[in-house]
Scaffold this motif. Structure first.
Motif, PDB file in Angstrom:
ATOM      1  N   LYS A   2       0.839  -1.186   0.000  1.00 45.02           N
ATOM      2  CA  LYS A   2       0.000   0.000   0.000  1.00 45.02           C
ATOM      3  C   LYS A   2       0.883   1.249   0.000  1.00 45.02           C
ATOM      4  CE  LYS A   2      -3.907  -1.890   2.532  1.00 45.02           C
ATOM      5  NZ  LYS A   2      -4.746  -1.744   3.732  1.00 45.02           N
ATOM      6  N   SER A   3       0.343   2.337  -0.550  1.00 48.30           N
ATOM      7  CA  SER A   3       0.982   3.650  -0.504  1.00 48.30           C
ATOM      8  C   SER A   3      -0.093   4.683  -0.229  1.00 48.30           C
ATOM      9  CB  SER A   3       1.650   3.990  -1.845  1.00 48.30           C
ATOM     10  OG  SER A   3       2.804   3.233  -2.038  1.00 48.30           O
ATOM     11  N   LEU A   4       0.320   5.825   0.258  1.00 48.94           N
ATOM     12  CA  LEU A   4      -0.622   6.925   0.385  1.00 48.94           C
ATOM     13  C   LEU A   4      -1.009   7.377  -1.012  1.00 48.94           C
ATOM     14  CD1 LEU A   4       1.047   8.986   3.249  1.00 48.94           C
ATOM     15  CD2 LEU A   4      -0.988   7.542   3.401  1.00 48.94           C
ATOM     16  N   LEU A   5      -2.287   7.593  -1.243  1.00 47.54           N
ATOM     17  CA  LEU A   5      -2.769   8.009  -2.554  1.00 47.54           C
ATOM     18  C   LEU A   5      -2.448   9.479  -2.758  1.00 47.54           C
ATOM     19  CD1 LEU A   5      -4.353   7.311  -5.135  1.00 47.54           C
ATOM     20  CD2 LEU A   5      -6.427   7.992  -3.909  1.00 47.54           C
ATOM     21  N   LEU A   6      -1.892   9.799  -3.913  1.00 48.78           N
ATOM     22  CA  LEU A   6      -1.561  11.176  -4.269  1.00 48.78           C
ATOM     23  C   LEU A   6      -2.480  11.664  -5.373  1.00 48.78           C
ATOM     24  CD1 LEU A   6       2.343  10.883  -4.321  1.00 48.78           C
ATOM     25  CD2 LEU A   6       0.880  11.674  -2.455  1.00 48.78           C
ATOM     26  N   ASP A   7      -2.876  12.926  -5.283  1.00 50.41           N
ATOM     27  CA  ASP A   7      -3.685  13.550  -6.324  1.00 50.41           C
ATOM     28  C   ASP A   7      -2.849  13.632  -7.601  1.00 50.41           C
ATOM     29  OD1 ASP A   7      -4.405  16.224  -7.841  1.00 50.41           O
ATOM     30  OD2 ASP A   7      -6.198  15.635  -6.711  1.00 50.41           O
ATOM     31  N   SER A   9      -2.959  15.586 -10.178  1.00 53.23           N
ATOM     32  CA  SER A   9      -2.610  16.905 -10.725  1.00 53.23           C
ATOM     33  C   SER A   9      -1.735  17.716  -9.775  1.00 53.23           C
ATOM     34  CB  SER A   9      -3.871  17.686 -11.097  1.00 53.23           C
ATOM     35  OG  SER A   9      -4.689  17.858  -9.961  1.00 53.23           O
ATOM     36  N   THR A  10      -1.933  17.589  -8.455  1.00 50.57           N
ATOM     37  CA  THR A  10      -1.159  18.391  -7.509  1.00 50.57           C
ATOM     38  C   THR A  10      -0.073  17.612  -6.801  1.00 50.57           C
ATOM     39  OG1 THR A  10      -2.634  17.914  -5.646  1.00 50.57           O
ATOM     40  CG2 THR A  10      -3.181  19.828  -7.039  1.00 50.57           C
ATOM     41  N   TRP A  11      -0.128  16.304  -6.867  1.00 49.36           N
ATOM     42  CA  TRP A  11       0.799  15.380  -6.208  1.00 49.36           C
ATOM     43  C   TRP A  11       0.735  15.541  -4.689  1.00 49.36           C
ATOM     44  CZ3 TRP A  11       1.551  11.767  -9.370  1.00 49.36           C
ATOM     45  CH2 TRP A  11       2.490  10.776  -9.153  1.00 49.36           C
ATOM     46  N   GLY A  12      -0.423  16.016  -4.201  1.00 47.99           N
ATOM     47  CA  GLY A  12      -0.651  16.151  -2.769  1.00 47.99           C
ATOM     48  C   GLY A  12      -1.441  14.964  -2.237  1.00 47.99           C
ATOM     49  N   LEU A  13      -1.493  14.860  -0.921  1.00 49.85           N
ATOM     50  CA  LEU A  13      -2.231  13.774  -0.288  1.00 49.85           C
ATOM     51  C   LEU A  13      -3.725  13.913  -0.539  1.00 49.85           C
ATOM     52  CD1 LEU A  13      -0.329  13.651   3.114  1.00 49.85           C
ATOM     53  CD2 LEU A  13      -0.129  12.041   1.215  1.00 49.85           C
ATOM     54  N   VAL A  14      -4.437  12.793  -0.526  1.00 48.10           N
ATOM     55  CA  VAL A  14      -5.867  12.739  -0.787  1.00 48.10           C
ATOM     56  C   VAL A  14      -6.554  12.161   0.444  1.00 48.10           C
ATOM     57  CG1 VAL A  14      -7.640  11.699  -2.250  1.00 48.10           C
ATOM     58  CG2 VAL A  14      -5.476  12.419  -3.251  1.00 48.10           C
ATOM     59  N   ASN A  20     -10.052  10.374   6.230  1.00 45.15           N
ATOM     60  CA  ASN A  20      -8.757   9.767   6.537  1.00 45.15           C
ATOM     61  C   ASN A  20      -7.851   9.854   5.313  1.00 45.15           C
ATOM     62  OD1 ASN A  20      -9.625   8.796   9.136  1.00 45.15           O
ATOM     63  ND2 ASN A  20     -10.792   7.248   8.037  1.00 45.15           N
ATOM     64  N   LEU A  21      -6.559   9.710   5.538  1.00 46.66           N
ATOM     65  CA  LEU A  21      -5.641   9.670   4.409  1.00 46.66           C
ATOM     66  C   LEU A  21      -5.986   8.465   3.539  1.00 46.66           C
ATOM     67  CD1 LEU A  21      -2.231  10.520   6.108  1.00 46.66           C
ATOM     68  CD2 LEU A  21      -3.531  11.956   4.538  1.00 46.66           C
ATOM     69  N   ALA A  22      -6.157   8.711   2.264  1.00 41.79           N
ATOM     70  CA  ALA A  22      -6.499   7.632   1.331  1.00 41.79           C
ATOM     71  C   ALA A  22      -5.246   6.840   0.988  1.00 41.79           C
ATOM     72  CB  ALA A  22      -7.118   8.222   0.064  1.00 41.79           C
ATOM     73  N   VAL A  23      -5.421   5.555   0.744  1.00 37.80           N
ATOM     74  CA  VAL A  23      -4.323   4.682   0.344  1.00 37.80           C
ATOM     75  C   VAL A  23      -4.661   4.033  -0.995  1.00 37.80           C
ATOM     76  CG1 VAL A  23      -3.535   4.210   2.694  1.00 37.80           C
ATOM     77  CG2 VAL A  23      -5.236   2.719   1.646  1.00 37.80           C
ATOM     78  N   THR A  25      -3.470   0.535  -3.562  1.00 32.42           N
ATOM     79  CA  THR A  25      -2.853  -0.787  -3.526  1.00 32.42           C
ATOM     80  C   THR A  25      -2.321  -1.140  -4.910  1.00 32.42           C
ATOM     81  OG1 THR A  25      -4.982  -1.837  -3.959  1.00 32.42           O
ATOM     82  CG2 THR A  25      -4.352  -1.578  -1.644  1.00 32.42           C
ATOM     83  N   GLU A  26      -1.620  -2.257  -4.991  1.00 32.48           N
ATOM     84  CA  GLU A  26      -1.056  -2.714  -6.264  1.00 32.48           C
ATOM     85  C   GLU A  26      -2.155  -3.029  -7.256  1.00 32.48           C
ATOM     86  OE1 GLU A  26       1.886  -5.811  -5.911  1.00 32.48           O
ATOM     87  OE2 GLU A  26       2.623  -4.963  -4.040  1.00 32.48           O
ATOM     88  N   PRO A  27      -1.945  -2.806  -8.508  1.00 37.10           N
ATOM     89  CA  PRO A  27      -0.712  -2.364  -9.140  1.00 37.10           C
ATOM     90  C   PRO A  27      -0.544  -0.839  -9.141  1.00 37.10           C
ATOM     91  CG  PRO A  27      -2.286  -2.856 -10.845  1.00 37.10           C
ATOM     92  CD  PRO A  27      -2.945  -3.185  -9.528  1.00 37.10           C
ATOM     93  N   TYR A  28      -1.613  -0.081  -8.835  1.00 35.02           N
ATOM     94  CA  TYR A  28      -1.508   1.370  -8.915  1.00 35.02           C
ATOM     95  C   TYR A  28      -0.447   1.924  -7.966  1.00 35.02           C
ATOM     96  CZ  TYR A  28      -2.481   6.287  -9.190  1.00 35.02           C
ATOM     97  OH  TYR A  28      -2.330   7.642  -9.377  1.00 35.02           O
ATOM     98  N   SER A  29      -0.317   1.355  -6.772  1.00 32.64           N
ATOM     99  CA  SER A  29       0.668   1.870  -5.812  1.00 32.64           C
ATOM    100  C   SER A  29       2.086   1.773  -6.369  1.00 32.64           C
ATOM    101  CB  SER A  29       0.563   1.129  -4.483  1.00 32.64           C
ATOM    102  OG  SER A  29       0.846  -0.243  -4.632  1.00 32.64           O
ATOM    103  N   VAL A  30       2.382   0.704  -7.096  1.00 29.14           N
ATOM    104  CA  VAL A  30       3.718   0.546  -7.683  1.00 29.14           C
ATOM    105  C   VAL A  30       3.943   1.605  -8.762  1.00 29.14           C
ATOM    106  CG1 VAL A  30       5.256  -1.006  -8.956  1.00 29.14           C
ATOM    107  CG2 VAL A  30       3.763  -1.919  -7.165  1.00 29.14           C
ATOM    108  N   ILE A  31       2.951   1.830  -9.589  1.00 31.13           N
ATOM    109  CA  ILE A  31       3.064   2.830 -10.655  1.00 31.13           C
ATOM    110  C   ILE A  31       3.268   4.217 -10.054  1.00 31.13           C
ATOM    111  CG2 ILE A  31       1.810   3.914 -12.560  1.00 31.13           C
ATOM    112  CD1 ILE A  31       0.332   1.137 -12.776  1.00 31.13           C
ATOM    113  N   GLN A  32       2.477   4.547  -9.044  1.00 28.52           N
ATOM    114  CA  GLN A  32       2.613   5.843  -8.385  1.00 28.52           C
ATOM    115  C   GLN A  32       3.984   5.974  -7.729  1.00 28.52           C
ATOM    116  OE1 GLN A  32      -0.557   7.873  -5.814  1.00 28.52           O
ATOM    117  NE2 GLN A  32       0.836   6.980  -4.296  1.00 28.52           N
TER     118      GLN A  32
END
Length: 117
Positions: A2-7, A9-14, A20-23, A25-32
């Motif tokens: 898991k990773s913290l989900l980033l917006d 366009s802004t690359w900020g936390l979501v 709560n801080l959004a997370v 999961t794979e495969p999107y977390s690896v790409i991010q």
């Protein structure tokens, strides 16, 4: 993983629907995480200053060649857990002197994805 989900366009936390801080999961977390690794400046991560690309000392001052930059981006992508292979195609230098690109990654599951930076 898991990773913290980033917006995107802004690359900020979501935040999620509950505030709560959004997370993600794979495969999107690896790409991010690959995109984040390539966008990190060498020395920027205080917990491991060896991470990142040498934007100050080589990339922006013009002393790095395009093949070297491509290799550095691929090396950064390979530091991300879950990445089995990475191939970078650079776009630029553009008229505004910026350089971007696309990294095609193969995950350890055999799935292929790409990410722009």
């Amino acid at each position: 993983m898991k990773s913290l989900l980033l917006d995107r366009s802004t690359w900020g936390l979501v935040l999620d629907a509950n505030g709560n801080l959004a997370v993600c999961t794979e495969p999107y977390s690896v790409i991010q995480d690959v995109a984040t690794a390539v966008r990190t400046w060498l020395g920027e991560c205080w917990y491991d200053t060896s991470l990142g690309l040498p934007y100050d000392s080589g990339i922006f001052n013009g002393s790095s060649s395009i093949p070297l930059l491509r290799a550095q981006a691929e090396q950064a992508a390979m530091t991300v857990p879950g990445v089995a292979a990475a191939q970078c195609a650079l776009i630029g230098p553009r008229s505004d002197r910026s350089v971007g690109g696309v990294i095609a990654i193969t995950l350890t599951t055999g799935e292929t994805q790409s990410v722009q930076f």
